[in-house]
Motif scaffolding. Structure first.
Motif, PDB file in Angstrom:
ATOM      1  N   LEU A 123       0.831  -1.202   0.000  1.00 29.57           N
ATOM      2  CA  LEU A 123       0.000   0.000   0.000  1.00 29.57           C
ATOM      3  C   LEU A 123       0.863   1.249   0.000  1.00 29.57           C
ATOM      4  O   LEU A 123       0.625   2.197  -0.763  1.00 29.57           O
ATOM      5  CB  LEU A 123      -0.919  -0.013   1.225  1.00 29.57           C
ATOM      6  CG  LEU A 123      -1.829   1.207   1.429  1.00 29.57           C
ATOM      7  CD1 LEU A 123      -2.823   1.317   0.292  1.00 29.57           C
ATOM      8  CD2 LEU A 123      -2.557   1.100   2.771  1.00 29.57           C
ATOM      9  N   ALA A 124       1.896   1.243   0.832  1.00 29.19           N
ATOM     10  CA  ALA A 124       2.738   2.429   0.955  1.00 29.19           C
ATOM     11  C   ALA A 124       3.531   2.691  -0.317  1.00 29.19           C
ATOM     12  O   ALA A 124       3.550   3.815  -0.832  1.00 29.19           O
ATOM     13  CB  ALA A 124       3.688   2.270   2.148  1.00 29.19           C
ATOM     14  N   VAL A 125       4.199   1.671  -0.852  1.00 33.96           N
ATOM     15  CA  VAL A 125       5.052   1.912  -2.023  1.00 33.96           C
ATOM     16  C   VAL A 125       4.225   2.191  -3.273  1.00 33.96           C
ATOM     17  O   VAL A 125       4.637   2.989  -4.124  1.00 33.96           O
ATOM     18  CB  VAL A 125       6.018   0.736  -2.265  1.00 33.96           C
ATOM     19  CG1 VAL A 125       6.936   0.528  -1.088  1.00 33.96           C
ATOM     20  CG2 VAL A 125       5.282  -0.541  -2.612  1.00 33.96           C
ATOM     21  N   ALA A 126       3.058   1.568  -3.396  1.00 28.24           N
ATOM     22  CA  ALA A 126       2.228   1.823  -4.574  1.00 28.24           C
ATOM     23  C   ALA A 126       1.805   3.289  -4.634  1.00 28.24           C
ATOM     24  O   ALA A 126       1.862   3.926  -5.695  1.00 28.24           O
ATOM     25  CB  ALA A 126       0.999   0.915  -4.561  1.00 28.24           C
ATOM     26  N   ILE A 127       1.408   3.822  -3.494  1.00 26.35           N
ATOM     27  CA  ILE A 127       0.997   5.226  -3.454  1.00 26.35           C
ATOM     28  C   ILE A 127       2.197   6.132  -3.695  1.00 26.35           C
ATOM     29  O   ILE A 127       2.126   7.107  -4.454  1.00 26.35           O
ATOM     30  CB  ILE A 127       0.325   5.544  -2.105  1.00 26.35           C
ATOM     31  CG1 ILE A 127      -1.009   4.792  -1.995  1.00 26.35           C
ATOM     32  CG2 ILE A 127       0.103   7.042  -1.953  1.00 26.35           C
ATOM     33  CD1 ILE A 127      -1.695   4.959  -0.656  1.00 26.35           C
TER      34      ILE A 127
END
Length: 738
Positions: free
Chosen positions: A239-243
């Protein structure tokens, strides 16, 4: 690579409907596959090669009724004040509880406390030992409800009843924590980008990234057993890296639009430049996570592979689906005119540029203050204790914690962590002789309360007995006792030919902590070496990779210092919802090293690549630092805050491992992004000046150029070369496009 990414971005933009449909179909198919093939995860873990694991495997084969892999429960009973459990009324009440739990679902064996002498000498406290036919994560709600009903019946009879053991453990629910992270990310994206369209695109990419990633993990459970935390950790990082990756690409796309480029060309250039950095940064995260396999502990390999897969999917989605979504949005994602001008000029009149100017002007005191601050925060790491969670670290209000305390009160702290000793011999006669000798020897060791009578398998060649330490499961005295018993086993082998091994949950925890603690420094050296190698390839510099690696070590030390202060010492524990302090969970430490390494390289690449791009275009060293910092810092700051929000949301988790990892990652991003990358990095670059981009000529000729800035052909950034007869780096002449 940049040319390929440019064509990929432009193609995805112009064929956006086809690309979007392909990703929707992929997500649906993987989701269906996950639902059809997914199985429940297994909360247990093994330590291949450890003595405790070999003994546990032997127990599973010879004594399946006491297998170390099955769930267990202890129903701890205390008589009313002034009474004993041996009175007729109280004994009848306890026997009724024994009979009731025997009929509960999934129960394999129940040990009567009166027959097993499981009542303390004063007769006030006893326990009913329950073994299950399944692992702790497979215990059903009905089985857990039966346990709670037994406890309630005992309390109605006037007894104090608490329950401990692994049977009550449930897999953490991550839905609320994930929702908190998504909401925080959405708010920050909108404030940063100033457009609902622009803020929505990274969230859509994140949904596809973690949706495909978690579906893939669910499919994998059909073929291999995965730990219960695997999906949660993969979702947290994915979730963090995709955003973050999407934010970098969207920001670069808008920058290209502001310079007057057509949308399709802007998308291609955004993928060629920011997309190159995303591809490199994502690759470093994947490599660091996959490297967890070398530790040799399956749970770490599972977590590493699952998280690496999710990150890899997120990178693919960012490089293909995101430009397709930009094709739908076109120019709608541009901010308001005032914001557009500020962003196009690199925020030259804003706070970011003033901060960059302050750092480059006062570079030496800034570096000294930042490094000193991190070292001060790091000091608690000197007292770090590594371990695994047990009932002593449960919430004080929980029945598990109360059961732990009752057992310690009635039998001593060592009763919560009995050691299982397994003796194996070539014949029954030798086994009996060796077992008697082992019990006699161990009984006289320091810190031993009692060594119980032995139980033999059907052949008589394998025996087991319990050793109750005087100290608690996580104490150093218990670790020393395990070592002493194993040393006695070597003497036993030389005198009788029988082998002796120590297992049980306490011994497995000790071996796991020892193995992982021993792997920390080698793994840290591997990732630091990898950082230096990769950044040397990317930037063709000595100063940049060394500075990046040292900054990573500093931020990591400060991170673990903060974790020790909160989770081990209890500082600000109520603020972060830490209900019980204890040793730092050893599983989290080595996972954190891999993840933080990847994130640190992300911010290093995104910031320094813009500085190098400005320098390569002919800017003076300090001006390139300020200009590159001003272009990248605003987006990096937003990305870091999003990371902190996403990871911080997982601090709300009820699972101790997830809570600790969420806190650790949030603090790590805070230190690494704002203290190291946004402060120390530009200051050190300013101190180095032109030397920041120096590389020996022979090494420059050997190393390939990864062209992380996006390539001269599509971004207009020329390649740095050494000027003839000098050690100065100058821009290489750029061939005009035809």
């Amino acid at each position: 690579m940049a040319g390929f990414l440019y064509r990929l971005g432009r193609l995805s933009f112009t064929r956006h409907r086809i690309v979007a449909v392909l990703w929707v179909v992929t997500l649906v198919l993987m989701g269906v596959g996950g639902l059809a093939l997914g199985r429940s995860t297994d909360a247990g873990f093994s330590v291949p090669g450890a003595e405790s694991q070999r003994a546990a495997d032997l127990l599973s084969a010879k004594f399946p009724q006491v297998s170390a892999s099955g769930a267990t429960a202890r129903i701890v009973v205390e008589a009313p004040a002034g009474q004993t459990l041996t009175s007729a009324a109280n004994q009848a009440a306890v026997e009724k509880l024994v009979a009731e739990i025997k009929t509960a679902p999934q129960v394999a064996t129940v040990v009567d406390p009166y027959q097993a002498h499981a009542v303390n000498q004063s007769g006030t406290i006893g326990y009913i030992q329950v073994a299950y036919t399944v692992t702790s994560n497979s215990v059903t709600d009905a089985a857990r409800a039966a346990l709670q009903n037994v406890a309630a019946d005992g309390r109605r009879a006037g007894l104090t009843v608490e329950i401990g053991g692994s049977a009550l453990r449930v897999s953490p629910s991550s839905d609320p924590t994930m929702l908190v992270g998504v909401l925080i990310a959405a708010v920050i994206l909108f404030l940063t980008l100033g457009s609902l369209w622009a803020a929505g695109l990274p969230l859509i990419v994140a949904i596809f990234g973690i949706g495909c990633g978690l579906s893939g993990i669910s499919i994998a459970t059909h073929f291999v057993d995965l730990t219960s935390q695997t999906s949660t950790l993969a979702m947290m990082l994915g979730l963090a890296v995709a955003i973050d990756y999407s934010l970098f690409i969207v920001s670069r796309y808008r920058h290209e639009l502001m310079t007057g480029r057509e949308p399709a060309d802007a998308a291609g250039r955004a993928i060629a430049s920011a997309g190159s950095a995303v591809l490199f940064a994502g690759s470093t995260v994947v490599i660091a996570l996959v490297a967890l396999l070398v530790v040799g502990i399956p749970i770490l390999g599972q977590i590493g592979l699952a998280a690496a897969f999710t990150v890899a999917v997120s990178v693919c989605v960012a490089l293909t689906l995101l430009p397709a979504l930009l094709g739908f949005a076109g120019r709608l994602i541009q901010p308001a005119p005032g914001a557009r001008d500020a962003e196009a000029n690199g925020s030259e009149n804003g706070i970011v540029h003033r901060w960059a100017h302050f750092i480059t002007t006062h570079r030496v005191p800034v570096v000294a203050a930042a490094v000193l601050s991190l070292l001060v925060v790091s000091t608690p790491i000197l007292g770090i204790q590594l371990g695994l969670p047990d009932d002593s670290t449960a919430a004080p209000s929980s029945t598990q914690y109360k059961a732990y305390q009752l057992l310690s009160k009635g039998f001593g702290p060592g009763f919560n962590g009995p050691l299982i000793v397994v003796v194996e011999a070539p014949s029954g006669a030798v086994a009996k002789t060796a077992t008697a000798q082992a019990i006699s020897t161990i009984s006289h060791l320091p810190n031993v309360v009692v060594a119980t009578q032995a139980l033999y398998d059907s052949t008589g060649e394998t025996a087991l007995f319990q050793v109750i330490p005087a100290s608690g499961p996580s104490s150093q005295a218990t670790v020393d006792l395990v070592t002493a018993i194993r040393n006695a086993g070597q003497t036993l082998r030389s005198s009788t030919g029988a082998s002796l091994a120590v297992t049980g949950q306490t011994a497995i925890n000790i071996d796991t902590s020892s193995m992982m603690g021993g792997a920390l420094i080698p793994y840290l050296l591997v990732v630091v070496g990898l950082a230096i190698l990769l950044l040397t390839l990317v930037f063709h510099s000595i100063v940049v990779p060394v500075k990046a690696a040292l900054g990573f070590v500093l931020s990591l030390a400060a991170t673990f210092g903060a974790v020790v202060a909160v989770f081990q010492w209890g500082w600000l524990d109520s603020l972060f919802g830490v209900q019980q302090t204890g040793p730092i969970i050893v599983l989290s430490t080595i996972v954190i090293i891999g993840i933080v390494f990847g994130l640190a390289m992300d911010y290093e690449v995104f910031l320094v690549s813009r500085m190098r791009e400005e320098y390569a275009a002919g800017a003076e060293a300090h001006a390139a630092i300020e200009s590159g910092f001003a272009h990248g810092a605003r987006v990096v700051s937003a990305a870091a805050i999003i990371m902190i929000g996403v990871f911080g949301g997982f601090v709300l988790s009820s699972d101790a491992l997830i809570k600790e990892i969420g806190f650790t990652l949030a603090v790590a991003v805070l230190f690494d992004a704002f203290v190291v990358r946004m402060t120390i990095v530009p200051a050190v670059m300013a101190i180095a000046g032109d030397l920041a981009w120096w590389l020996p000529g022979w090494l420059r000729r050997v190393l390939p150029s990864l062209d992380i800035e996006g390539g001269q052909r599509h971004t207009g950034a020329p390649t740095l070369v050494a000027a003839a007869g000098t050690g100065t780096l100058v821009p290489e002449p750029v061939e005009q496009e035809r």
